[in-house]
Scaffold this motif. Structure first.
Motif, short mmCIF file in Angstrom:
data_model
loop_
_atom_site.label_atom_id
_atom_site.label_comp_id
_atom_site.label_asym_id
_atom_site.label_seq_id
_atom_site.Cartn_x
_atom_site.Cartn_y
_atom_site.Cartn_z
N SER A 209 0.90 -1.13 0.01
CA SER A 209 -0.04 0.12 0.20
C SER A 209 1.00 1.28 0.08
O SER A 209 2.05 1.17 0.63
CB SER A 209 -0.80 0.09 1.00
N GLY A 210 0.39 2.28 -0.55
CA GLY A 210 1.16 3.57 -0.73
C GLY A 210 2.11 3.49 -1.60
O GLY A 210 2.42 2.37 -2.20
N PHE A 211 2.67 4.55 -2.09
CA PHE A 211 3.58 4.83 -3.28
C PHE A 211 4.97 4.49 -2.95
O PHE A 211 5.90 4.25 -3.84
CB PHE A 211 3.55 6.17 -4.12
N TYR A 212 5.33 4.41 -1.69
CA TYR A 212 6.94 4.21 -1.30
C TYR A 212 7.35 2.93 -1.55
O TYR A 212 6.75 1.95 -0.80
CB TYR A 212 6.93 4.97 0.22
N PHE A 213 8.52 2.63 -2.29
CA PHE A 213 8.94 1.48 -2.31
C PHE A 213 10.61 1.19 -1.77
O PHE A 213 11.08 0.32 -1.74
CB PHE A 213 8.97 0.91 -3.68
N SER A 214 11.22 2.65 -1.54
CA SER A 214 12.54 2.55 -1.40
C SER A 214 13.16 1.78 -0.11
O SER A 214 14.11 1.35 0.04
CB SER A 214 13.17 3.87 -1.59
N ASP A 215 12.03 1.61 0.80
CA ASP A 215 12.43 0.70 2.02
C ASP A 215 12.15 -0.78 2.00
O ASP A 215 12.38 -1.63 2.81
CB ASP A 215 11.42 1.16 3.10
N ARG A 216 11.77 -1.28 0.78
CA ARG A 216 11.38 -2.60 0.51
C ARG A 216 12.57 -3.59 0.26
O ARG A 216 13.67 -3.17 -0.53
CB ARG A 216 10.41 -2.85 -0.76
N ASP A 217 12.78 -4.66 1.02
CA ASP A 217 13.94 -5.52 0.96
C ASP A 217 13.76 -6.56 -0.15
O ASP A 217 13.89 -7.65 0.15
CB ASP A 217 14.29 -6.10 2.33
N GLU A 218 13.12 -6.31 -1.15
CA GLU A 218 12.82 -7.22 -2.22
C GLU A 218 13.00 -6.68 -3.55
O GLU A 218 12.46 -5.44 -3.68
CB GLU A 218 11.74 -8.19 -2.18
N PRO A 219 13.19 -7.29 -4.75
CA PRO A 219 13.20 -6.67 -5.96
C PRO A 219 11.66 -6.34 -6.43
O PRO A 219 10.92 -7.02 -5.84
CB PRO A 219 13.82 -7.86 -6.97
N ILE A 220 11.65 -5.30 -7.18
CA ILE A 220 10.30 -4.72 -7.56
C ILE A 220 9.52 -5.93 -8.25
O ILE A 220 8.22 -5.92 -7.97
CB ILE A 220 10.51 -3.65 -8.52
N GLY A 221 10.24 -7.03 -8.87
CA GLY A 221 9.25 -7.98 -9.47
C GLY A 221 8.55 -8.87 -8.56
O GLY A 221 7.55 -9.25 -8.92
N GLU A 222 9.28 -9.17 -7.42
CA GLU A 222 8.69 -10.05 -6.52
C GLU A 222 7.41 -9.35 -5.94
O GLU A 222 6.37 -9.99 -5.72
CB GLU A 222 9.53 -10.37 -5.14
N THR A 223 7.60 -8.14 -5.50
CA THR A 223 6.49 -7.34 -5.21
C THR A 223 5.11 -7.29 -6.09
O THR A 223 4.03 -7.22 -5.87
CB THR A 223 6.70 -5.59 -4.74
N ILE A 224 5.45 -7.09 -7.50
CA ILE A 224 4.58 -7.20 -8.66
C ILE A 224 3.91 -8.46 -8.52
O ILE A 224 2.66 -8.52 -8.70
CB ILE A 224 5.12 -6.60 -10.01
N LYS A 225 4.53 -9.41 -8.68
CA LYS A 225 4.08 -10.69 -8.77
C LYS A 225 3.11 -10.99 -7.56
O LYS A 225 2.21 -11.73 -7.92
CB LYS A 225 5.19 -11.72 -9.11
N ARG A 226 3.41 -10.54 -6.34
CA ARG A 226 2.34 -10.73 -5.24
C ARG A 226 1.04 -9.97 -5.22
O ARG A 226 0.16 -10.29 -5.21
CB ARG A 226 3.06 -10.27 -3.86
N MET A 227 1.16 -8.72 -6.00
CA MET A 227 0.14 -7.74 -6.35
C MET A 227 -0.72 -8.36 -7.29
O MET A 227 -1.77 -8.16 -7.23
CB MET A 227 0.99 -6.29 -6.92
N ALA A 228 -0.16 -9.36 -8.16
CA ALA A 228 -1.07 -9.84 -9.24
C ALA A 228 -2.03 -10.54 -8.59
O ALA A 228 -3.24 -10.74 -9.15
CB ALA A 228 -0.14 -10.57 -10.32
N ALA A 229 -2.01 -11.13 -7.50
CA ALA A 229 -2.93 -12.02 -6.85
C ALA A 229 -4.15 -11.20 -6.15
O ALA A 229 -5.04 -11.98 -5.68
CB ALA A 229 -2.26 -12.92 -5.82
N LEU A 230 -3.94 -9.95 -5.92
CA LEU A 230 -4.82 -9.15 -5.36
C LEU A 230 -6.24 -8.56 -6.18
O LEU A 230 -5.71 -8.34 -7.10
CB LEU A 230 -4.20 -8.00 -4.53
N PRO A 231 -7.21 -8.39 -5.63
CA PRO A 231 -8.13 -7.92 -6.38
C PRO A 231 -8.14 -6.65 -6.49
O PRO A 231 -7.67 -5.59 -5.90
CB PRO A 231 -9.56 -8.03 -5.11
N MET A 232 -7.96 -6.11 -7.79
CA MET A 232 -8.09 -4.84 -8.37
C MET A 232 -9.65 -4.10 -7.79
O MET A 232 -10.62 -4.54 -7.51
CB MET A 232 -7.86 -4.69 -9.83
#
Length: 450
Positions: A209-232
């Motif tokens: 949630s939110g726009f801030y990604f710079s604190d994430r300890d994972e590559p952006i692709g891993e976050t995006i793949k998890r995002m794909a399973a969530l309801p739009m």
């Protein structure tokens, strides 16, 4: 007659005073040749550095008023004097030349560090324009089509779902009517928000949630793949919903190009355009150039108290440096960003370096919403808002103007009709009710005299 001195000098007129004996003249000549080569190398570096500088002109030479632009400087200075802003930089280009560059206030008010033209800012959603250009470059190279389903590059999006609110509360999760396309992502009609829609509970549980990604300890692709399973929040192509669409595009760039997203931007856009101070994370040798973030409180700019968050220097400096957010992750300077925008205004090229074709730029800066509600008087293209009706828009502008801004209160626009490029950078989140955007625009357009 022989002289016996151990040094030589290269004078401004090119003459050499040498005091070595004749038996050492060969060594001296070799030394001279080496130093002359070194001088030429340094001069070449200096010229290369100057090549990154945008040309300048007197305002009157390009149809603008120096006096009126000076009045704009006074207006911007006023926001510092009354405490609403700590500082900022405003840059205006017309017909390819800088006519106004005003730095005001402080980069770090508490440290008495003045704002400078090369101060570095968190540009947040201004990152979206560079990511969108990257997608169009790949289309030109035959690596993708914007009509392609996202699942062609990220298979996890093949079975997207949508959260549909129910009367009386709650929501149902249904299968999306069709697959999300790359064009849906470019126009923010994919249905992806920043996690605050009907299925907020599921997005919160996934810690997305939110726009801030710079604190994430994972590559952006891993976050995006998890995002794909969530309801739009909506079915693809039905609503304009601002959110993670451009972050998803960043991962599409990785998959389609075969390059890490940060490397793609660096090699394909930043280096060719001479955007030497634009990056996802701050190089430590530039730490003293990063503008401090402030927050509006009771109409004044207060220094944000919490380190490591979006309202501080935060993880752009000390974070994991793993998550390259195409939607909101970049740092930049006014000069760098102006070079990027001038490339677009030039139809895709700058200083002999072509990034996009003119027709791709035209496609990006045309409204694609086809009646989907957006802002009054405006549409949305492939990465930018587009002015469609000046009267309905209600501010000085031109039909065809395009632009956007960032969460830290930075803003930009390009007006092709007036051949204007405007970059305005401050660091204020939340910004409150400050009216500097409107006065900046009024001051710039009032200075056009041709």
């Amino acid at each position: 007659m022989y002289c016996k001195l151990s040094y030589w000098k290269l004078l401004r007129d090119g003459n050499i005073i040498c005091s070595a004996g004749r038996k050492n003249m060969k060594n001296v000549k070799n030394r001279i040749a080496f130093v002359l080569s070194l001088v030429l190398f340094v001069q070449a570096l200096a010229i290369a550095g100057l090549a990154q500088e945008l040309p300048r002109a007197k305002p009157e030479d390009v149809g603008m008023s120096s006096a009126r632009l000076s009045q704009l400087s006074t207006t911007l200075d006023g926001y510092v004097k009354n405490g609403q802003l700590a500082g900022g930089v405003a840059m205006v280009m017309r017909r390819g030349k800088i006519v106004f560059l005003h730095t005001f206030g402080s980069r770090d008010r508490e440290a008495n560090s003045p704002m400078k033209a090369d101060s570095i800012f968190r540009i947040a959603s201004q990152s979206k324009a560079l990511t969108s250009v990257g997608i169009m470059m790949l289309q030109e190279e035959g690596k993708l089509l914007i009509s392609d389903p996202v699942s062609k590059f990220i298979p996890e999006f093949a079975n997207s779902t949508v959260a549909v609110p129910k009367e009386g509360g709650g929501y149902d999760v249904v299968k999306a009517k069709r697959q999300i396309t790359i064009r849906d992502l470019l126009t923010h009609t994919s249905g992806a928000s920043y996690g605050g829609g009907p299925a907020k509970d599921k997005w919160d549980a996934a810690k997305i949630s939110g726009f801030y990604f710079s604190d994430r300890d994972e590559p952006i692709g891993e976050t995006i793949k998890r995002m794909a399973a969530l309801p739009m929040d909506a079915h693809p192509g039905e609503k304009y919903i601002y959110g993670y669409s451009t972050d998803i595009l960043g991962y599409v760039v990785e998959r389609a190009s075969g390059m890490a997203f940060d490397q793609f931007l660096q090699q394909r856009i930043l280096d060719p355009l001479g955007m030497n101070d634009t990056s996802f994370y701050l190089p430590m040798n530039k730490l003293d150039r990063l503008a401090v973030v402030y927050s509006a409180k009771d109409g004044k700019a207060d220094r944000a108290p919490v380190e490591g968050t979006i309202t501080s220097q935060g993880h752009y400096v000390n974070g994991p440096r793993k998550s390259f957010s195409g939607g909101a992750g970049l740092l930049s300077t006014p000069g760098d960003y102006a070079r990027f925008l001038q490339m677009l205004l030039n139809g895709g090229q700058l200083d002999g370096k072509r990034i996009l074709s003119r027709k791709s730029v035209e496609l990006m800066t045309t409204d694609h919403l086809n009646g989907i509600p957006f802002r009054t008087g405006q549409g949305f293209g492939l990465g930018f808002s587009i002015v469609k009706d000046v009267g309905v828009n209600g501010v000085q502008s031109s039909v065809g103007e395009y632009g956007w801004g960032g969460a830290y209160h930075s803003n930009y626009w390009v007006d092709p009709k007036e051949q204007l490029v405007v970059v305005y950078m401050t660091q204020l989140i939340p910004a409150g009710n400050i009216d500097d955007y409107g006065k900046l625009r009024a001051g710039i357009y009032s200075a056009i005299i041709d």
